[in-house]
Design an enzyme around this catalytic site. Structure first.
Site, PDB file in Angstrom:
ATOM      1  N   GLU A   1      10.350   6.662   1.000  1.00  0.00           N
ATOM      2  CA  GLU A   1       9.359   7.707   1.890  1.00  0.00           C
ATOM      3  C   GLU A   1       9.820   7.570   3.475  1.00  0.00           C
ATOM      4  O   GLU A   1       9.791   8.128   4.141  1.00  0.00           O
ATOM      5  CB  GLU A   1       8.112   7.545   1.260  1.00  0.00           C
ATOM      6  CG  GLU A   1       7.799   8.229   0.019  1.00  0.00           C
ATOM      7  CD  GLU A   1       6.738   7.809  -0.523  1.00  0.00           C
ATOM      8  OE1 GLU A   1       5.632   7.136  -0.058  1.00  0.00           O
ATOM      9  OE2 GLU A   1       6.515   7.945  -1.889  1.00  0.00           O
TER      10      GLU A   1
ATOM     11  N   SER B   1       6.972   5.787 -10.783  1.00  0.00           N
ATOM     12  CA  SER B   1       6.113   6.400 -11.911  1.00  0.00           C
ATOM     13  C   SER B   1       5.483   5.346 -13.102  1.00  0.00           C
ATOM     14  O   SER B   1       5.606   5.893 -14.301  1.00  0.00           O
ATOM     15  CB  SER B   1       6.734   7.660 -12.601  1.00  0.00           C
ATOM     16  OG  SER B   1       6.651   8.552 -11.538  1.00  0.00           O
TER      17      SER B   1
ATOM     18  N   TRP C   1      -0.199   1.090  -1.701  1.00  0.00           N
ATOM     19  CA  TRP C   1      -1.500   2.104  -1.554  1.00  0.00           C
ATOM     20  C   TRP C   1      -0.916   3.304  -0.659  1.00  0.00           C
ATOM     21  O   TRP C   1      -1.785   4.477  -0.462  1.00  0.00           O
ATOM     22  CB  TRP C   1      -2.687   1.679  -0.942  1.00  0.00           C
ATOM     23  CG  TRP C   1      -3.500   0.798  -1.522  1.00  0.00           C
ATOM     24  CD1 TRP C   1      -3.093   0.625  -2.903  1.00  0.00           C
ATOM     25  CD2 TRP C   1      -4.877   0.172  -1.251  1.00  0.00           C
ATOM     26  NE1 TRP C   1      -4.484  -0.206  -3.335  1.00  0.00           N
ATOM     27  CE2 TRP C   1      -5.234  -0.528  -2.689  1.00  0.00           C
ATOM     28  CE3 TRP C   1      -5.474   0.076  -0.208  1.00  0.00           C
ATOM     29  CZ2 TRP C   1      -6.546  -1.211  -2.386  1.00  0.00           C
ATOM     30  CZ3 TRP C   1      -6.724  -0.628  -0.061  1.00  0.00           C
ATOM     31  CH2 TRP C   1      -6.952  -1.410  -1.361  1.00  0.00           C
ATOM     32  N   LYS C   2       0.158   3.180  -0.018  1.00  0.00           N
ATOM     33  CA  LYS C   2       0.663   4.238   0.869  1.00  0.00           C
ATOM     34  C   LYS C   2      -0.446   4.577   1.987  1.00  0.00           C
ATOM     35  O   LYS C   2      -1.248   3.634   2.340  1.00  0.00           O
ATOM     36  CB  LYS C   2       1.189   5.626  -0.004  1.00  0.00           C
ATOM     37  CG  LYS C   2       2.084   5.043  -1.155  1.00  0.00           C
ATOM     38  CD  LYS C   2       2.868   6.212  -1.549  1.00  0.00           C
ATOM     39  CE  LYS C   2       3.627   5.840  -2.717  1.00  0.00           C
ATOM     40  NZ  LYS C   2       4.625   6.688  -3.308  1.00  0.00           N
TER      41      LYS C   2
ATOM     42  N   GLY D   1       6.522   9.016  -7.829  1.00  0.00           N
ATOM     43  CA  GLY D   1       5.769   9.915  -7.581  1.00  0.00           C
ATOM     44  C   GLY D   1       5.850  11.280  -8.295  1.00  0.00           C
ATOM     45  O   GLY D   1       5.154  12.342  -8.218  1.00  0.00           O
TER      46      GLY D   1
HETATM   47  C1  PEP Z   1       6.140   3.827  -4.805  1.00  0.00           C
HETATM   48  O1  PEP Z   1       6.047   4.694  -3.865  1.00  0.00           O
HETATM   49  O2  PEP Z   1       6.782   2.701  -4.386  1.00  0.00           O
HETATM   50  C2  PEP Z   1       5.856   4.299  -6.023  1.00  0.00           C
HETATM   51  C3  PEP Z   1       6.455   3.432  -6.965  1.00  0.00           C
HETATM   52  O3  PEP Z   1       5.034   5.154  -6.191  1.00  0.00           O
HETATM   53  P1  PEP Z   1       4.515   5.839  -7.679  1.00  0.00           P
HETATM   54  O4  PEP Z   1       4.319   4.789  -8.740  1.00  0.00           O
HETATM   55  O5  PEP Z   1       3.431   6.758  -7.481  1.00  0.00           O
HETATM   56  O6  PEP Z   1       5.744   6.518  -8.326  1.00  0.00           O
END
Ligand code: PEP
Length: 250
Positions: free
Chosen positions: A97, A212, A10-11, A173
């Protein structure tokens, strides 16, 4: 091959009211799935909420980071034991991140990995290369080095029943996922690297793909031999999309 595993990251999203609705939707949509195990990694303040809503369901929960230290004067840090207090079973370690924004070294990440396992948490270790590194053709060297820091300190056996998530930084992302061939090739490299050192560990570890993942590309990715599931950021914030990904496994 066993069940696939899909982990929601969920970040830094959510609040009590929105989380409640989202977790209830997770339970309604995902509990009946038979071929997929689901984990949701929430921000620290919502671990208690995840515990109260998800306990007695087949959805597990975890955190997105932990301290490399056990206890002490480390302002702002959260220890493995604290995560266990709230029923967490999993913890994401070394997400790019964090590695970028908070300058986490491979050595710090290795210590966190050991700290998680010492306290009975399953580490979800993120590895992956930048776009420049991929274009230079050194992606296996980069990912290999990230794994080596752990292998050289603790041995390959620590990958038994653990989770590695291959997350190419250029795919996180951005809406631009790795192709299934690109992901499979790196997953095969990761499993092979552990396999030459510890066959049992390589067989029992899960290697997720992250970057993604969406309901449209999940099937092509999850069907690959060495892709044991996914780590999902953006699409995990929408129950319908997340369901689409989790049911892609079936
Ligand atoms: C993530 O940050 O672990 C990730 C996979 O993000 P996203 O699915 O939004 O690319």
């Amino acid at each position: 091959m066993g069940r696939k595993l899909v982990v929601a990251n969920w970040k830094m999203h959510g609040n009590l009211a929105a989380n409640k609705l989202l977790l209830q939707e997770y339970i309604r949509r995902l509990s009946p799935l038979e071929n997929t195990s689901v984990v949701v990694c929430v921000p620290y303040p919502y671990l208690a909420q995840a515990q109260s809503i998800l306990q007695n369901t087949n959805i597990a929960w975890g955190a997105q980071n932990l301290s490399k230290d056990q206890v002490g004067a480390f302002t702002g840090e959260v220890s493995a034991e604290m995560l266990k207090d709230f029923g967490a079973s999993y913890v994401i370690i070394g997400h790019s991140e964090r590695a970028t924004a908070y300058c986490e070294s491979d050595e710090n990440i290795a210590t966190k990995y050991a700290q998680a396992q010492k306290h009975g948490l399953i580490p979800i270790l993120c590895v992956g290369e930048t776009l420049i590194e991929r274009e230079a053709g050194v992606m296996q060297m980069v990912v290999g080095k990230q794994l080596d820091t752990i292998i050289n300190t603790y041995g390959a056996s620590v990958f038994a029943n653990a989770i590695v998530s291959y997350e190419p930084i250029w795919a996180i992302g951005t809406g631009l996922a790795a192709s299934s061939d690109q992901a499979q090739s790196m997953h095969e490299f990761i499993r092979g690297k552990i396999e030459v050192l510890d066959k049992d560990a390589a067989a029992s570890m899960k290697i997720l793909y992250g970057g993604s993942v969406n309901p449209q590309n999940a099937v092509q990715l999850f069907v690959m031999r060495d892709i044991d599931g996914g780590l999902v950021g953006k699409c995990s914030l929408n129950a319908q999309e997340f369901e689409g990904i989790c049911s892609a496994v079936a």
